[in-house]
Design a protein around this motif. Structure first.
Motif, PDB file in Angstrom:
ATOM      1  N   ILE A 108      82.772  44.554 -26.073  1.00  0.00           N
ATOM      2  CA  ILE A 108      82.783  45.996 -26.930  1.00  0.00           C
ATOM      3  C   ILE A 108      81.593  46.071 -27.738  1.00  0.00           C
ATOM      4  N   PRO A 109      81.036  47.350 -27.807  1.00  0.00           N
ATOM      5  CA  PRO A 109      80.180  47.508 -28.735  1.00  0.00           C
ATOM      6  C   PRO A 109      80.689  47.635 -30.281  1.00  0.00           C
ATOM      7  N   GLU A 110      80.066  46.855 -31.255  1.00  0.00           N
ATOM      8  CA  GLU A 110      80.695  46.738 -32.465  1.00  0.00           C
ATOM      9  C   GLU A 110      80.455  48.188 -33.109  1.00  0.00           C
ATOM     10  N   GLY A 111      81.822  48.601 -33.522  1.00  0.00           N
ATOM     11  CA  GLY A 111      82.047  49.932 -34.321  1.00  0.00           C
ATOM     12  C   GLY A 111      81.969  50.925 -33.564  1.00  0.00           C
ATOM     13  N   LYS A 112      82.060  51.045 -32.174  1.00  0.00           N
ATOM     14  CA  LYS A 112      81.709  51.887 -31.409  1.00  0.00           C
ATOM     15  C   LYS A 112      82.941  52.265 -30.404  1.00  0.00           C
ATOM     16  N   ILE A 113      84.037  51.911 -30.579  1.00  0.00           N
ATOM     17  CA  ILE A 113      85.079  51.907 -29.812  1.00  0.00           C
ATOM     18  C   ILE A 113      86.475  52.527 -30.660  1.00  0.00           C
ATOM     19  N   ALA A 114      86.856  53.618 -29.991  1.00  0.00           N
ATOM     20  CA  ALA A 114      88.054  54.215 -30.516  1.00  0.00           C
ATOM     21  C   ALA A 114      89.172  53.254 -30.965  1.00  0.00           C
ATOM     22  N   LEU A 115      90.005  53.584 -32.055  1.00  0.00           N
ATOM     23  CA  LEU A 115      90.977  52.652 -32.459  1.00  0.00           C
ATOM     24  C   LEU A 115      92.138  52.558 -31.728  1.00  0.00           C
ATOM     25  N   GLY A 116      92.318  53.614 -30.836  1.00  0.00           N
ATOM     26  CA  GLY A 116      93.689  53.417 -30.186  1.00  0.00           C
ATOM     27  C   GLY A 116      93.200  52.490 -28.890  1.00  0.00           C
ATOM     28  N   GLN A 130      82.967  41.171 -29.706  1.00  0.00           N
ATOM     29  CA  GLN A 130      82.130  42.444 -30.121  1.00  0.00           C
ATOM     30  C   GLN A 130      80.716  42.020 -30.183  1.00  0.00           C
ATOM     31  N   ILE A 131      79.691  42.848 -29.599  1.00  0.00           N
ATOM     32  CA  ILE A 131      78.203  42.670 -29.700  1.00  0.00           C
ATOM     33  C   ILE A 131      77.742  43.598 -30.584  1.00  0.00           C
ATOM     34  N   LYS A 132      76.475  42.973 -30.912  1.00  0.00           N
ATOM     35  CA  LYS A 132      75.729  43.969 -31.907  1.00  0.00           C
ATOM     36  C   LYS A 132      74.782  44.696 -31.146  1.00  0.00           C
ATOM     37  N   GLY A 133      75.385  45.716 -30.120  1.00  0.00           N
ATOM     38  CA  GLY A 133      74.520  46.541 -29.131  1.00  0.00           C
ATOM     39  C   GLY A 133      75.624  47.600 -28.564  1.00  0.00           C
ATOM     40  N   ASN A 134      75.094  48.291 -27.538  1.00  0.00           N
ATOM     41  CA  ASN A 134      75.963  49.431 -27.105  1.00  0.00           C
ATOM     42  C   ASN A 134      76.429  48.723 -25.523  1.00  0.00           C
ATOM     43  N   PHE A 135      77.165  49.778 -24.918  1.00  0.00           N
ATOM     44  CA  PHE A 135      77.770  49.258 -23.712  1.00  0.00           C
ATOM     45  C   PHE A 135      76.736  48.734 -22.744  1.00  0.00           C
ATOM     46  N   ASP A 136      75.494  49.465 -22.464  1.00  0.00           N
ATOM     47  CA  ASP A 136      74.648  48.992 -21.708  1.00  0.00           C
ATOM     48  C   ASP A 136      74.159  47.567 -21.910  1.00  0.00           C
ATOM     49  N   ASP A 137      74.068  47.045 -23.314  1.00  0.00           N
ATOM     50  CA  ASP A 137      73.983  45.422 -23.610  1.00  0.00           C
ATOM     51  C   ASP A 137      74.800  44.710 -23.084  1.00  0.00           C
ATOM     52  N   GLY A 138      76.240  45.294 -23.244  1.00  0.00           N
ATOM     53  CA  GLY A 138      77.322  44.553 -22.846  1.00  0.00           C
ATOM     54  C   GLY A 138      77.422  44.362 -21.213  1.00  0.00           C
TER      55      GLY A 138
END
Length: 354
Positions: A108-116, A130-138
């Motif tokens: 998952i992108p670090e800090g970019k996912i809804a808590l639910g 958690q990755i320090k990047g976005n979905f596309d990096d993942g």
């Protein structure tokens, strides 16, 4: 008969046989709700239906594809699955892996996912990376690591995902008696719009529908590669479920656009959130922000005449509103009323807010 999930319900249309162990949580069979109040505000004679996929077991449409993807992974002998996710895929993968008794790894992108969504993946026991990047990096990493570790990818590049998701089109045709004139969906990775088109074509070719719909995909303005005609390296939108700049189903989605005579368009975050709130207040239906874009786009195109008057329109709501409670609460400007526990103050609060 007791409903036991979409694979059993559509067994003859899916790649399983009598010996296949089905991994199911009773997904599918979601409500098709006719809107009663919002259409009257548009000044056009249209029928709008909501396919409420947020009522799947983990609260999103991802369960339709995950049941088949995990079923086939287990059938092939896999002991673990992996996905990149902005949230809903991770929640679904974690739940179905738990059901199957195998391990789920989610990037998952670090800090970019809804808590639910994060809560779901965690409580179901997934290994969360958690990755320090976005979905596309993942997504890039998931495809690379699958060549070096014994895991099955369950993102929508897995063809079984789309096979499961096509069943939503079957259900819509069965309820309406035919395909709608237009089907409007949020678009991120573009697997869902591709899967729906697959389902509509299949039922039409088999004579179960007299027509196929125009497929209309809506993207957030800050994350709209299909609208811009090119990939986006740093997508941004409050609608986290569609914050994807490099969609994996690029070619499939463009084929859908061409074959269905449909289109892609973009809406701002402000437009998305306004319709999310409108839908809850006027119709009692609570969806996550990305879902609301399907109705927001349809409303705009109905008003402009791009969607013809007299049409039947289905809008897919891909995820439940409880997926992203913080965004929902942030839109509610009225403070809660705090009173003493006495009847007179309760009465006054009621009368002052009628």
């Amino acid at each position: 008969m007791r409903y036991t999930g979409l694979i059993e319900n559509y067994r003859d249309r899916l790649p399983v046989d009598d010996s296949t162990r089905i991994i199911s949580l009773g997904e599918g069979n979601t409500p098709l709700i006719r809107l009663e109040n919002i259409p009257a505000t548009l000044g056009k004679d249209v029928d709008i239906y909501i396919k409420y996929e947020g009522l799947n077991p983990t609260g999103s449409f991802k369960d339709r594809g995950m049941t088949l993807a995990v079923t086939k992974a287990v059938e092939s002998g896999s002991k673990a699955i992996i996905c990149a996710s902005t949230g809903n895929t991770s929640a679904s993968a974690a739940a179905y892996a738990a059901r199957a008794g195998i391990k789920a790894f989610v990037l998952i992108p670090e800090g970019k996912i809804a808590l639910g969504k994060l809560a779901q993946a965690m409580i179901h026991g997934a290994v969360i990376i958690q990755i320090k990047g976005n979905f596309d990096d993942g997504m890039r990493l998931v495809k690379e690591v699958a060549d070096h570790a014994p895991v099955s990818i369950v993102n929508s590049i897995n063809p079984y995902r789309l096979q499961g998701q096509k069943t939503a089109a079957f259900e819509i045709i069965e309820e309406l008696g035919d395909a709608p004139d237009y089907h409007c969906l949020p678009v991120g990775n573009a697997g869902n719009i591709s899967a729906h088109w697959m389902g509509y074509k299949e039922y039409h070719e088999d004579g179960k529908a007299a027509k196929t719909p125009k497929m209309v995909g809506y993207q957030a303005a800050g994350s709209a590669p299909f609208v811009k005609g090119e990939m986006i390296d740093e997508p941004e939108t409050i609608a986290t479920a569609i914050r994807i700049g490099h969609p994996q189903n690029w070619d499939l989605a463009h084929t859908v656009e061409k074959e269905s005579n449909g289109w892609f368009d973009a809406l701002t975050d402000e437009e998305i959130l306004a319709v999310q709130k409108l839908l809850t207040e006027k119709e009692g239906i609570f969806c996550e922000p990305a879902s609301a874009i399907s109705l927001a786009g349809a409303m705009r195109d109905i008003k402009s005449g791009k969607i013809a008057e007299g049409s039947t329109i289905v809008c897919t709501l891909t995820g439940h509103g409880l997926k992203d409670p913080d965004t929902a609460i942030a839109q509610c400007k009225d403070a809660m009323i705090t009173i003493n526990p006495v009847m007179d103050e309760v009465r006054e609060a009621i009368l002052n807010n009628m």
